[in-house]
Design a protein around this motif. Structure first.
Motif, PDB file in Angstrom:
ATOM      1  N   CYS A 198      45.210  45.472 -80.270  1.00  0.00           N
ATOM      2  CA  CYS A 198      45.206  45.706 -80.904  1.00  0.00           C
ATOM      3  C   CYS A 198      46.612  46.603 -82.067  1.00  0.00           C
TER       4      CYS A 198
ATOM      5  N   CYS B 167      42.824  54.243 -84.939  1.00  0.00           N
ATOM      6  CA  CYS B 167      41.972  54.573 -85.080  1.00  0.00           C
ATOM      7  C   CYS B 167      41.298  55.266 -84.523  1.00  0.00           C
TER       8      CYS B 167
ATOM      9  N   CYS C 271      39.283  55.185 -81.535  1.00  0.00           N
ATOM     10  CA  CYS C 271      38.662  53.898 -81.104  1.00  0.00           C
ATOM     11  C   CYS C 271      40.169  54.364 -79.586  1.00  0.00           C
TER      12      CYS C 271
ATOM     13  N   SER D  42      40.444  42.167 -80.894  1.00  0.00           N
ATOM     14  CA  SER D  42      39.997  43.394 -81.376  1.00  0.00           C
ATOM     15  C   SER D  42      40.101  43.532 -83.264  1.00  0.00           C
TER      16      SER D  42
ATOM     17  N   GLN E 267      36.129  39.708 -86.426  1.00  0.00           N
ATOM     18  CA  GLN E 267      36.289  40.699 -87.130  1.00  0.00           C
ATOM     19  C   GLN E 267      37.498  40.613 -87.175  1.00  0.00           C
TER      20      GLN E 267
ATOM     21  N   ARG F  84      40.573  43.265 -89.588  1.00  0.00           N
ATOM     22  CA  ARG F  84      40.916  44.277 -90.101  1.00  0.00           C
ATOM     23  C   ARG F  84      40.664  44.310 -92.127  1.00  0.00           C
TER      24      ARG F  84
ATOM     25  N   ARG G 190      33.029  40.273 -89.297  1.00  0.00           N
ATOM     26  CA  ARG G 190      32.863  41.507 -89.459  1.00  0.00           C
ATOM     27  C   ARG G 190      34.018  42.271 -90.018  1.00  0.00           C
TER      28      ARG G 190
ATOM     29  N   GLY H 285      35.557  46.643 -89.648  1.00  0.00           N
ATOM     30  CA  GLY H 285      35.604  47.051 -88.626  1.00  0.00           C
ATOM     31  C   GLY H 285      35.575  48.646 -89.999  1.00  0.00           C
TER      32      GLY H 285
ATOM     33  N   ASP I 196      34.727  51.376 -91.470  1.00  0.00           N
ATOM     34  CA  ASP I 196      34.303  52.059 -90.251  1.00  0.00           C
ATOM     35  C   ASP I 196      34.583  53.940 -91.347  1.00  0.00           C
TER      36      ASP I 196
ATOM     37  N   LYS J 223      42.591  55.055 -90.794  1.00  0.00           N
ATOM     38  CA  LYS J 223      41.944  53.339 -90.711  1.00  0.00           C
ATOM     39  C   LYS J 223      43.441  53.128 -91.688  1.00  0.00           C
TER      40      LYS J 223
ATOM     41  N   ASN K 282      31.066  47.964 -90.436  1.00  0.00           N
ATOM     42  CA  ASN K 282      30.821  49.145 -89.153  1.00  0.00           C
ATOM     43  C   ASN K 282      30.881  50.057 -90.010  1.00  0.00           C
TER      44      ASN K 282
ATOM     45  N   ASN L  85      26.801  47.689 -87.074  1.00  0.00           N
ATOM     46  CA  ASN L  85      27.024  48.821 -86.647  1.00  0.00           C
ATOM     47  C   ASN L  85      26.994  49.967 -86.980  1.00  0.00           C
TER      48      ASN L  85
END
Length: 992
Positions: A414, A419, A422, A456, A484, A486, A508, A510, A512, A524, A548, A580
């Motif tokens: 990543c 984050c 995580c 990720s 996924q 960012r 997707r 994240g 969050d 973030k 998410n 999620n």
């Protein structure tokens, strides 16, 4: 019964189209093994059929043939020999008969009866026999004596890919290492992690074999479910298994003892093969879903092969601090990426050495005073060969219904890695576009088209992902991608337009956090404004979006939650669903774990004690944060309020998110939700698991129960501290239940008593091979369908007889008095008749997938019609069950050999063709609006009728994949779509 086909029927010149169900004869459903009248009638008919067969042999040491002879003893005189697989003992009824093997039949044998009730065992038997021998199966009753077959024997069949070639469980002798993957991996995804280890081992000098037991068990399970269990698997405990237990949302079912017991025959089969082959090292990939299956296997192997070295790696082995506690049964563990560490380790093990304190490796031989050193990692990912799955090939990696989502890896680690919640803080690297797309193109040539980026931080450097997209577009690859990303300021509308052009259909994010404060708390690196813009640009580019959410981080306020709900609802039109949603878990490796004081994280017991007891994650009720105060109850209350707010506004949740919501609300997960506190005598919170409790002695073992597990301790060991299970001496067994341990010990004793002869019948009996008939079709005989054979197929079509008659219509009058035997089935096709384009092959053929079969169609045929499928030979159309087989048939048809087409595709040009699905007579048609209903636009495209809600009125179906978008309705019948629209809009108007 659920209808899944359309039947074209004829009687006395009148024809009719009716909905029906596809069924097959199920031997396990037919024979209840209860000595009842229905069984006896079937046994008598089967014995009569077999008695007339010339040169009859019976294949199998199963108890089914003994059951036949119990009621028809005279059949014994017609049997001239018995055929058995190696190591299978001769059954009592076969005493005195010549014994042969499938590849060496006794002289004079011309007919072989497959004496087994299971579908897959019979398929395997048939495959092992010579092609020139006549084969009889129990399903012969459906042909010769259908009148005596009870209706329970007709099992409904859903669309599936079977039969396919499934490798036998065979392990080579003299191996230095067996690399094994065990159930359960998510769906039937290709195991790219296992493949990278396989590639690393290829660069060593060791003798090794890779065997993917997971995909073998997956297909065996579904064959049994579909053909033997009427579509539903019910365990002896009464548990009804999910339709596909391999789906991600069913992850926890693999920690249930009754589920592991159900797969005991498979565990014992692979154990028997390993014990016979005696490899020096057993390598295993460990992750949450397969940990208990592997533990059962390793426990048994260690009782028989105490010197077998157990080497593990995988997702559960990412953290050196957790270390061997993740799987204390192992001797060695590769931590993190093993590309550069596993080779030197296994070469040393193959030489008989027991190395210690190697970089990237933990072992029971390590000096605890020597600090762990991480393994070197490849910085240039292009130097690693991409996976080719050469042990089985790519074609077997499909779900039971043909769905195949292929995981691919462009990057590792990543790049952001900040984050706070995580634990994935690994160095980021990415492959070059050319190197990565070479792998995609190789997979496309083998029939793969839907890909998931299994990483990720795919857009860690946004421009590198654009380079990949440009290369995909340049090569004209027709693919679909999901993954996924960012939230990143460089990802604008033009960015997502490029991703869409390359084949991205779903992403997707994240996100969050959905308030400015929580975005800052989670570090973030973006703002709410940036989140809105990225989601809008992605959605408007035609890419489906998911998000998410992590709730309850230290410092979060009630106002943050309200702001988050308002913000996400204001962007609802740009979000497909919540993938999620989680209350914060305090997990090993996160910032909160590494530096709790800096984030106002407090514990209800000394931190060191909790970290020692709960080394993966701290249970929710044992920690809290201050400023403001947030504990497990506060997190749960906020979680409930947010979920309810989303539900009230119709915000959709994905299956994984729904599963987490249920776990939290029902308090099924101690790390996510509150639990009742236990108190000591002085009213302090009791954090330590209870002391080990002695249960009983079994053989040479003492059984203890501690912290949710059972332990079997050899008698020579004294008192043990079970807290650090990775420090327990070799020979201690650990499992979910006392019953599992006792079964393992008894199995080992049985092996010793048999002097190493594996007894498969024992495990068949334990599994319950002969189950009672499943009641899925209903208990009333007259409610069950009448079967009609579909000519040229092994399946049958079943329908309620009264469906053929409608009072008052002269056209149907001749059907009113027709009996099932008088009705002729002219043809049948799937109720949702869809054809999927796969590729142009050998220039002159196009390969299509329809109703679970592959069709190689001359390119001169522009559109595949139903009548062509019914008369495929007339039209020069080739048909088979697998992509590899249809390619082979096509090569044979044009007269070329296997090596003449560069591994499969000569002259492929997929650039000028697009993929489509729908009725064959409208294959690859242009989207056409056919009407409007209550604001919905009705569009006919590729044989489907789409009902598009007002917010999607401008969507072009040629550019946007709308299947999973909220509000979209699709069916082959316009009336169905219109009816569903009316139903939905009426409910909305009523406020439901």
């Amino acid at each position: 019964m659920k209808t899944n086909v359309v039947v074209f029927a004829e009687h006395e010149g009148a024809r009719k189209q009716v909905e029906a169900a596809r069924v097959c004869f199920s031997a396990k459903q037919c024979f209840r093994m209860d000595d009842g009248d229905e069984d006896v009638r079937c046994l008598r008919a089967l014995a009569s059929l077999l008695a007339d067969k010339p040169g009859l042999a019976v294949y199998g040491g199963d108890d089914f043939f003994a059951y036949i002879l119990k009621h028809e003893p005279g059949l014994r005189g017609a049997v001239q020999a018995v055929v058995l697989d190696p190591d299978v003992p001769v059954p009592d009824w076969a005493a005195g008969l010549p014994v042969g093997t499938p590849d060496a039949l006794p002289a004079g044998i011309r007919t072989v009866f497959l004496a087994h009730l299971g579908t897959y065992p019979r398929w395997r038997m048939r495959r092992r026999l010579p092609a020139d021998v006549a084969v009889v199966e129990p399903s012969a009753l459906a042909e010769s004596a259908r009148v005596v077959v009870p209706k329970r024997a007709w099992s409904p069949i859903e669309a599936n890919i079977y039969p396919i070639d499934i490798p036998d469980v065979t392990i080579r002798d003299s191996l230095d290492l067996l690399l094994l993957d065990c159930p359960a991996r998510n769906l039937a995804l290709l195991p790219n992690g296992l493949a990278h280890v396989h590639n690393a081992l290829k660069k060593t000098s060791i003798n090794f074999q890779t065997f993917d037991l997971d995909i073998v068990v997956y297909h065996r399970y579904h064959i049994e479910r579909i053909f033997d269990r009427a579509g539903e698997t019910v365990l002896e405990s009464g548990r009804v298994m999910p339709k596909d237990p391999w789906q991600a949302e069913h992850y926890d079912i693999w920690a249930q003892p009754d589920v592991i017991n159900h797969f005991l025959p498979e565990i014992m089969e692979i154990a028997g093969a390993i014990i016979k082959a005696k490899p020096k090292v057993l390598g295993l990939s460990i992750q949450q879903c397969n940990e208990h299956f592997i533990r059962r296997l390793v426990n048994y192997l260690k009782t028989i092969l105490p010197d077998l070295v157990i080497l593990v790696g995988g997702f559960s082995c990412y953290n050196a601090e957790i270390g061997r506690r993740a799987f204390p049964e192992c001797d060695y563990m590769c931590v993190g990426e093993a590309d550069l560490s596993v080779g030197p380790l296994v070469e040393a093990l193959a030489r008989g050495e027991r190395p210690a304190n190697m970089p990237g490796v933990l072992s029971r031989f390590d000096d605890p005073n020597v600090r762990f050193v991480p393994a070197p990692m490849p910085h240039n990912l292009d130097v690693l060969d991409f996976p080719t799955y050469e042990w089985f090939g790519v074609d077997i990696y499909r779900n039971f219904n043909g769905y195949r989502l292929v995981p691919v890896i462009a990057s590792r680690g990543c790049r952001w890695a900040r984050c706070t919640f995580c634990a994935e803080r690994f160095y980021w690297r990415i492959r070059t576009a050319t190197n990565f797309v070479d792998e995609i193109e190789w997979l496309v040539e083998r029939g793969c088209h839907l890909f998931m980026f299994n990483e990720s931080d795919l857009n860690g450097q946004p421009e590198r992902l654009l380079e990949i997209c440009d290369e995909v577009i340049r090569r004209g690859l027709k693919v679909k991608f999901t993954g996924q990303l960012r939230i990143h300021k460089a990802c604008d509308r033009a960015y997502f337009d490029k991703l869409k052009a390359a084949g991205f259909v779903s992403l997707r994010f994240g996100v969050d956090a959905f308030s400015e404060n929580t975005l800052r708390l989670q570090m973030k690196g973006y703002t709410k404004e940036m989140v809105s813009r990225v989601l809008r640009d992605c959605w408007e580019a035609g890419i489906y979006t998911e998000v998410n959410w992590v709730i309850g981080v230290p410092g979060e306020t009630e106002e943050d939650c309200d702001e988050g709900v308002a913000f996400i609802l204001s962007n609802q039109k740009y979000i497909g669903r919540m993938a999620n949603i989680n209350p914060l878990i305090l997990t090993n490796g996160s910032v909160y774990w590494l530096d709790p004081d800096a984030h106002n994280v407090h514990f209800r017991a000394p931190k060191e004690q909790l970290y020692d007891l709960y080394w993966r994650a701290i249970p929710a009720h044992l920690w809290y944060s201050s400023e403001p105060y947030i504990d497990a109850n506060v997190r749960k209350q906020r979680f409930n309020r947010i979920v309810c707010s989303l539900h009230e506004r119709g915000f959709p949740l994905g299956p994984w998110a729904e599963r987490i919501v249920n776990d939290v609300l029902l308090e099924r997960d101690a790390n996510r939700s509150s639990a009742a506190e236990k108190r000591t005598a002085d009213n302090k919170v009791d954090v330590r698991p209870p002391m080990a409790v002695f249960a009983k002695e079994v053989g040479n073992y003492r059984i203890y129960r501690y912290a949710g597990f059972s332990y079997a301790v050899p008698a020579e060991h004294g008192e043990l501290d079970f807290l650090r299970s990775d420090k327990l001496p070799a020979g201690v067994l650990k499992d979910l239940s006392e019953e599992s341990l006792i079964a393992t010990i008894e199995e080992a004793q049985g092996w010793a008593d048999l002097r190493g002869q594996y007894d498969p019948r024992l495990h068949q009996r334990r599994k319950g091979s002969y189950m009672r008939a499943n009641a899925t079709l209903g208990d009333e005989e007259e409610q069950r369908p009448d079967p009609l054979e579909l000519e040229g197929d092994e399946l049958f079509i079943a329908y309620q007889h009264h469906h053929l008659a409608f009072a008052g219509t002269a056209w149907n009058a001749t059907f009113a008095d027709a009996k099932p035997g008088d009705v002729t089935v002219l043809g049948a096709h799937a109720k949702e008749f869809s054809v999927e384009f796969i590729q142009i092959y050998l220039r002159d053929y196009k390969i299509l997938l329809f109703d679970g079969r592959y069709y190689s169609v001359p390119v001169t045929i522009e559109r595949l019609r139903m009548d062509m499928i019914d008369e495929a030979e007339r039209w020069g159309i080739l048909v088979d069950r697998s992509l590899a087989a249809i390619r082979a048939k096509t090569r044979e048809a044009v007269g070329i050999g296997r090596g003449d087409d560069a591994d499969g595709v000569d002259g492929v040009d997929t650039r000028t063709l697009s993929r489509g699905s729908g009725p064959s007579d409208e294959f690859l048609a242009v989207p056409t609006e056919v009407g409007r209903v209550n604001g919905y636009r009705l569009v006919s495209y590729e044989g489907w009728i789409y009902g598009l809600p007002p917010e999607l009125n401008d969507v072009d179906l040629r550019e946007v994949d709308v299947i999973e978008m909220p509000g979209v309705i699709r069916d082959v019948a316009r009336s169905v779509v219109e009816g569903e629209i009316l139903h939905v809009t009426r409910r909305a108007a009523a406020g439901e």
